[in-house]
Design a protein around this motif. Structure first.
Motif, mmCIF file in Angstrom:
data_model
loop_
_atom_site.group_PDB
_atom_site.id
_atom_site.type_symbol
_atom_site.label_atom_id
_atom_site.label_comp_id
_atom_site.label_asym_id
_atom_site.label_seq_id
_atom_site.Cartn_x
_atom_site.Cartn_y
_atom_site.Cartn_z
ATOM 1 N N GLN A 95 41.573 35.817 41.978
ATOM 2 C CA GLN A 95 40.297 36.519 42.032
ATOM 3 C C GLN A 95 40.553 38.001 41.803
ATOM 4 O O GLN A 95 41.657 38.491 42.066
ATOM 5 C CB GLN A 95 39.635 36.314 43.401
ATOM 6 N N PRO A 96 39.574 38.736 41.299
ATOM 7 C CA PRO A 96 39.778 40.167 41.071
ATOM 8 C C PRO A 96 40.236 40.876 42.337
ATOM 9 O O PRO A 96 39.693 40.650 43.422
ATOM 10 C CB PRO A 96 38.386 40.660 40.625
ATOM 11 N N ASP A 98 40.265 44.214 42.713
ATOM 12 C CA ASP A 98 39.596 45.499 42.894
ATOM 13 C C ASP A 98 38.093 45.321 42.650
ATOM 14 O O ASP A 98 37.662 45.073 41.531
ATOM 15 C CB ASP A 98 40.175 46.526 41.914
ATOM 16 N N GLU A 99 37.291 45.451 43.700
ATOM 17 C CA GLU A 99 35.837 45.303 43.567
ATOM 18 C C GLU A 99 35.239 46.382 42.677
ATOM 19 O O GLU A 99 34.138 46.209 42.135
ATOM 20 C CB GLU A 99 35.174 45.340 44.952
ATOM 21 N N ASP A 100 35.932 47.496 42.512
ATOM 22 C CA ASP A 100 35.432 48.566 41.660
ATOM 23 C C ASP A 100 35.798 48.375 40.195
ATOM 24 O O ASP A 100 35.326 49.118 39.331
ATOM 25 C CB ASP A 100 35.969 49.922 42.138
ATOM 26 N N ASP A 101 36.646 47.410 39.909
ATOM 27 C CA ASP A 101 37.038 47.117 38.524
ATOM 28 C C ASP A 101 37.268 45.605 38.401
ATOM 29 O O ASP A 101 38.394 45.129 38.355
ATOM 30 C CB ASP A 101 38.297 47.901 38.151
ATOM 31 N N LEU A 102 36.176 44.861 38.343
ATOM 32 C CA LEU A 102 36.252 43.402 38.343
ATOM 33 C C LEU A 102 36.925 42.837 37.108
ATOM 34 O O LEU A 102 37.438 41.714 37.135
ATOM 35 C CB LEU A 102 34.841 42.807 38.457
ATOM 36 N N LEU A 172 28.325 37.858 35.154
ATOM 37 C CA LEU A 172 28.679 38.298 36.501
ATOM 38 C C LEU A 172 27.881 37.544 37.559
ATOM 39 O O LEU A 172 28.416 37.193 38.618
ATOM 40 C CB LEU A 172 28.455 39.802 36.640
ATOM 41 N N GLY A 176 29.969 35.196 40.132
ATOM 42 C CA GLY A 176 29.953 35.567 41.546
ATOM 43 C C GLY A 176 28.926 34.813 42.356
ATOM 44 O O GLY A 176 28.630 35.183 43.491
ATOM 45 N N GLY A 194 32.777 32.533 43.858
ATOM 46 C CA GLY A 194 33.722 33.541 44.352
ATOM 47 C C GLY A 194 34.575 34.212 43.289
ATOM 48 O O GLY A 194 35.693 34.644 43.580
ATOM 49 N N ARG A 195 34.075 34.291 42.057
ATOM 50 C CA ARG A 195 34.812 34.943 40.960
ATOM 51 C C ARG A 195 36.229 34.404 40.806
ATOM 52 O O ARG A 195 37.182 35.135 40.558
ATOM 53 C CB ARG A 195 34.860 36.466 41.155
#
Length: 358
Positions: A95-96, A98-102, A172, A176, A194-195
């Protein structure tokens, strides 16, 4: 076109992925097939060489891409190894970070000229028939990204086949999604997306498939069906049921739960059975193809016997699906279809064993 991941500009992995599909497979096998093809290998050989029965009690999830895969001693789950036990195919969920850079990991994977398999909710994908109507957990291949124009390039071999651009906002939402419970799909909703993504690698190119090599695979497969084994790990809550003995345990419990009115058993049957059905279908097709090409009637016949297993799963799965409203009422039909399927398994194991003899 560029692979400069720091600039977040247009990038694409190269040629569009091949849409690889067979009637009895799910999005799991279809997506892995596209990745294996991209790696320069024959997906039918890689995904069809192995044949197993594995059931992990308490593990079944409401996702189209569910496949029984007992964790190893470290708690890891390798879907690639479960799908292709005779080849160096491996995968890991991620899963990604970094929430600021998915998109960071997606960008880096695409820049490395590799494909991404992403879990999604069909409800939010404009090209899926369920768009805006039905929530369901699904997999697609991501093969390109254009953050300037706001597009994700997606490939999906499951009918209706699609390859092309999807707005980033829609992707997205799908990637998500909470995938809430949906009464229109009792089997693949109520499972948070959950990405999640799969990183899939074929670590070694498969050697040419020869009668000798395939014979070794088949002997291992027959051993897996006829040798009673119980795989227990420190991380698994229960043991995996394997082989013909494992099928008997699975079928016995399924019938007991149906007689007790447990509709959840039928929901699990539909999701779990698809993986077993798909693997039998691919294995049977591979054996038929090799039998024809090598002039081996016994091998071709074994392929037809394994395909009969795949088709027998249909009766059991569909009976379960239509019986959700009253599990007790369909218990006799479930018993009948399970008995038919058990007979097909026994016949196919015998046929494969005969075809595998040196």
């Amino acid at each position: 076109m560029t692979s400069d991941v720091t600039q977040r500009t247009y990038m694409i992995t190269g040629p569009e992925p091949e849409l690889w599909y067979r009637d009895l497979i799910s999005c799991l096998q279809a997506n892995f097939g596209s990745v294996v093809t991209r790696a320069g290998a024959d997906p039918l050989t890689v995904l069809g060489a192995g044949w197993r029965f594995v059931h992990v009690p308490g593990d079944v999830r409401s996702e189209e891409f569910y496949y029984p895969c007992p964790p190893d001693e470290s708690g890891g789950v390798d879907l690639g190894a479960a799908l292709a036990p005779h080849h160096e195919l491996h995968s890991r969920w991620w899963q990604p970070a970094d929430e600021d850079d998915l998109w960071r990991e997606v960008r880096e994977t695409l820049a490395d000229d590799r494909l991404v398999i992403a879990a999604v909710d069909n409800f939010h994908l404009p090209f899926r028939p369920a768009y805006g109507d039905v929530h369901a957990a699904h997999l697609v291949v991501v093969y390109g990204l254009d953050e300037v124009r706001g597009l994700v390039y997606v490939s999906d071999a499951m009918p209706p086949a699609f390859r092309g651009a999807v707005p980033i906002e829609a992707f997205l939402r799908s990637w998500g999604s909470a995938n809430p419970t949906d009464v229109q799909d009792a089997f693949f909703s109520d499972s948070r997306i959950g990405r999640r993504c799969l990183d899939v690698r074929l670590d070694a190119p498969p050697p040419p498939l020869t009668p000798e090599l395939l014979g070794g695979f088949l002997r291992a497969d027959v051993d897996a069906f006829t040798t009673k084994t119980t795989k227990t790990t420190t991380t698994a809550a229960t043991s995996a049921r394997t082989g013909l003995a494992g099928f008997d345990e699975f079928a016995g419990e399924l019938l007991d739960r149906c007689r007790g009115g447990d509709a959840t058993a039928l929901q699990e049957l539909y999701a779990f059975g698809w993986g077993m059905q798909a693997q039998a279908s691919l294995h049977g097709e591979l054996l038929r193809r090799c039998g024809r090409e090598w002039g081996d009637p016994a091998l071709a016949g074994a392929g037809r016997a394994v395909e009969a297993v795949a088709h027998a799963w249909t009766g059991l799965r569909i009976t379960g699906a239509h019986g959700l409203g009253d599990a007790r009422a369909v218990s006799a039909d479930i018993a009948h279809h399970a008995t038919v399927l058990r007979g097909k398994y026994a016949s196919a194991v015998d046929a494969v064993g005969a075809a595998a003899r040196p």
